[in-house]
Enzyme design. Structure first.
Site, short mmCIF file in Angstrom:
data_model
loop_
_atom_site.label_atom_id
_atom_site.label_comp_id
_atom_site.label_asym_id
_atom_site.label_seq_id
_atom_site.Cartn_x
_atom_site.Cartn_y
_atom_site.Cartn_z
CG HIS A 472 7.42 5.88 -3.78
ND1 HIS A 472 7.98 4.68 -4.15
CD2 HIS A 472 8.01 6.20 -2.60
CE1 HIS A 472 8.86 4.30 -3.24
NE2 HIS A 472 8.91 5.21 -2.29
CD GLU A 473 7.72 9.66 -1.01
OE1 GLU A 473 7.55 9.25 0.16
OE2 GLU A 473 8.73 9.36 -1.68
CG HIS A 476 6.34 5.43 1.89
ND1 HIS A 476 6.78 4.21 2.34
CD2 HIS A 476 7.26 5.84 0.98
CE1 HIS A 476 7.91 3.89 1.71
NE2 HIS A 476 8.21 4.86 0.88
CG HIS A 479 2.83 1.13 5.71
ND1 HIS A 479 4.14 0.78 5.53
CD2 HIS A 479 2.30 0.14 6.48
CE1 HIS A 479 4.38 -0.37 6.14
NE2 HIS A 479 3.29 -0.78 6.73
#
Ligand SMILES: [Zn+2]
Length: 682
Positions: A472-473, A476, A479
């Site tokens: 998940h991190e 990010h 991104h």
């Protein structure tokens, strides 16, 4: 500009212009902040005192660049305050935070500046701006208009009054919830009443009692105490007592929030009307991908309609299970039975425990797996660099390169808990990405987690939950890394609030795919690939009772929008309003003494008002996006390129719905999520 010998204010003379942690001492911050604020103020004055006609370059671009130094110092300082803090850093944070908000407010209330921004904004159609520039202009203009810059003096005064009142009421709301939570404790001296509870929960309850000079066990309404009791206590009366206490917090007790709820809703509505919006939700959603309360309502109701049959049959099944339970049969499933029988059913069905899976998830393997996936999808390579300064010896630093060997970014990974690091996991950056004079200034991205530390005999082995957290991190982080925009305030993760979880959540999907797991899920001793049956179990467990979960999330989203999407003066009674709203979603019998709104801190204290829907919204996006990968292959470069070019690299430069459609070919549909969750048949 004045020179200063404070190293924080100088050009960093470091590899890749990274933060020079080894020479930053705490005594430098206050001076650096004071001077950087001054520099930023001077940069603003340069804009407002410009004699030339306001233009996009001399006003909007200049405004975006103003405060660069301040931004850089702030990100270093506040990242440390989260990941490696101490008393002194906390003291400085308390000291500088008000100065920073004051500076920010001064900018927003600067009329000369607004006049110039407005001038450019009103002429925007004649300026031949590209989409990114138009977005930047719109964003800068709205920062003023949404704070009342277009109002007359009397209206402005009323707006400030409302803001002050709202700040006080939210504070009061939070204090009441806290006081009501703390006012209750359940004291138990007869240990036999606590059957079913795991040793860790009993120990914690014993400690709670000891710290209050009492014998036996104390349970409170704080989650670490409340959740285990509700999940494991065999004694139904105990669960009922706890559940009723929890459900009636700040409702008709000494800390009643009913009036606050009504007043907050009313003032938010008045504020929105003053600024020219139909409702508070209209005001909030203007800057969200969802766009309007009508959209949010349609979205939630569509999911509700589709998930309802599955949720009802799960409920019936859980009820049958509870009715036929060999040790603790009951007749009708109540709210206080939910967690308890769900857990029992889950254990019976999956027998999946963390200890079984952990040997397959050695941290080094998992992080290398994430790197390999980023390589297969986006051509990125990661090279460890031990020369770059870090703020703690546990932090690992990587140079990241694109396929054409150009530098992509610097990546910091900080995995282990320690004193001075807050709980949870997050992605942040020490420097964002932007372009200036033909030069692309690459970002410095960081992820911070709290995973199990290696010992002298065992490496760090992650639970499956930790594995998905890491992905998940890392999503990010991608991104941030793949950002390719001109303006810093639109770069990377600077996107609408209900769009920001798409890259992170979509990456979690790879953790459930055989093809991806084979890359990294190998036994740390035998190197054996994780067995297929475990993968199947992980998948099945992930959607266990998903229909009921969905109904719960939808009920919160609908309640939130019901408070903020209309003129709340129609609402007379908090509980009546809530009961009507919950009618469509409630699977359990209503509990007359319970009220959700009076303790719904997310929306009445925190920043989630008119935003609760975004949890489900993000899931719909990530499931729909991943379905595209599944159709073409989870490592398909064409799809990955589409995702990179239209989503990851674009930051907040354009309307997220348009970006999404460009990637996917159509607007997001709810079907992929409903299928993934097993709520509709494929
Ligand atoms: Zn996230």
């Amino acid at each position: 500009m004045k020179t200063s010998d404070n190293p924080l204010l100088q050009q960093f003379n470091t590899p890749f212009n990274t933060a020079p942690f080894s020479i930053i001492t705490e005594d430098l911050y206050e001076d650096a902040f004071a001077k950087a604020i001054k520099i930023a103020q001077e940069e603003i004055t340069l804009i407002t005192s410009n004699k030339e006609e306001p233009s996009f370059e001399n006003t909007i671009e200049a405004l975006d660049k103003a405060g660069e130094k301040l931004g850089r110092i702030s990100s270093i300082f506040f990242n440390l305050n989260s990941a490696e803090t101490n008393d002194e850093i906390q003291r400085i944070a308390r000291e500088v935070s008000p100065q920073l908000s004051k500076f920010s407010n001064d900018v927003t209330l600067n009329l000369d500046l607004f006049e110039r921004v407005k001038h450019v904004y009103n002429k925007r159609d004649q300026l031949d701006l590209n989409p990114e520039q138009l977005t930047l202009l719109d964003k800068k203009y709205k920062r003023f208009s949404r704070n009342g810059a277009l109002l007359d003096d009397k209206q402005k005064e009323r707006l400030r009054e409302i803001d002050t009142q709202l700040a006080q009421l939210s504070l009061q709301f939070g204090e009441n919830v806290l006081a009501a939570t703390n006012a209750f404790e359940m004291h138990i001296t007869d240990e036999s009443k606590l059957s079913g509870l795991p040793e860790s929960a009993l120990e914690a309850a014993k400690e709670a009692a000891t710290s209050r000079d009492k014998e036996g066990y104390i349970f409170t309404l704080d989650y670490p105490s409340y959740i285990p009791l509700m999940t494991y206590a065999d004694d139904r009366e105990l669960r009922k007592e706890m559940s009723l206490a929890f459900g009636s917090r700040a409702f008709k007790d000494d800390h009643d929030n009913q009036k606050n709820v009504l007043q907050i809703a009313q003032l938010r509505f008045e504020r929105a009307q003053l600024l020219g919006y139909d409702s508070h939700a209209h005001f909030i959603l203007e800057e969200r991908m969802a766009g309007s309360p009508e959209q949010v309502n349609d979205f939630l109701n569509e999911l509700l309609e589709k998930a309802q049959p599955a949720a009802q049959s799960e409920f019936d099944e859980l009820q049958r299970f509870a009715q036929n339970h060999k040790d603790f049969p009951i007749d009708q499933l109540q709210k206080w039975d939910s967690a308890y029988y769900s857990e029992k059913l889950k254990q019976q069905r999956f027998e999946l425990d963390d200890e079984l899976l952990k040997p397959y998830f050695k941290l080094e393997n998992v992080i290398n797996g994430a790197f390999e996936i980023a390589n297969k999808l986006f051509g990125l390579t990661f090279k460890k660099n031990t020369e770059i300064d870090s703020y703690h010896k546990d932090v690992m630093i990587y140079e990241v390169y694109n396929e054409d060997k150009s530098l992509n970014s610097i990546f910091y990974a900080d995995f282990f808990p320690r004193k001075g690091k807050r709980n949870g996991a997050w992605m942040t950056s020490f420097k964002s990405q932007w372009k200036e004079d033909g030069h692309d200034s690459r970002p410095h991205v960081s992820i911070v987690c709290n995973f199990t530390k290696p010992t002298s005999t065992k490496p760090s082995l992650l639970t499956f939950n930790e594995v998905t957290t890491l992905f998940h991190e890392f999503g990010h982080a991608l991104h941030g890394m793949l950002a390719n925009t001109t303006y810093r305030s639109l770069s990377g993760t600077s996107v609408h609030w209900d769009f920001v979880e798409l890259p992170s959540q979509v990456l979690e999907n790879w953790c459930y795919e055989k093809e991806a797991l084979e890359l990294f899920a190998r036994h740390f001793e035998t190197n054996e690939v994780i067995p297929q049956e475990y993968i199947e179990k992980i998948k099945a467990a992930a959607t266990f009772l998903e229909g009921m979960q969905t109904m719960r999330q939808l009920s919160f989203g609908l309640l939130d929008i019901s408070w903020h999407g209309i003129d709340p003066s129609q609402i007379e009674d908090v509980k009546d309003h809530e009961r009507t709203t919950f009618e469509k979603t409630d699977l359990y019998p209503d509990v007359p003494s319970s009220c959700m709104s009076t303790a719904f801190s997310h929306i009445f204290q925190g920043g989630y008002s008119a935003g609760y829907y975004s949890y489900k919204w993000a899931e719909v996006l990530d499931a729909d996006a991943f379905e595209f990968f599944k159709q073409k292959g989870i490592f398909n470069r064409e799809v990955a390129d589409l995702f990179k070019d239209n989503v990851l690299s674009m930051g907040g430069t354009e309307d997220p719905m348009e970006l999404y459609v460009r990637f996917r070919g159509s607007k997001p549909k709810t079907d992929a999520l409903l299928k993934r969750a097993g709520l509709i048949k494929t």
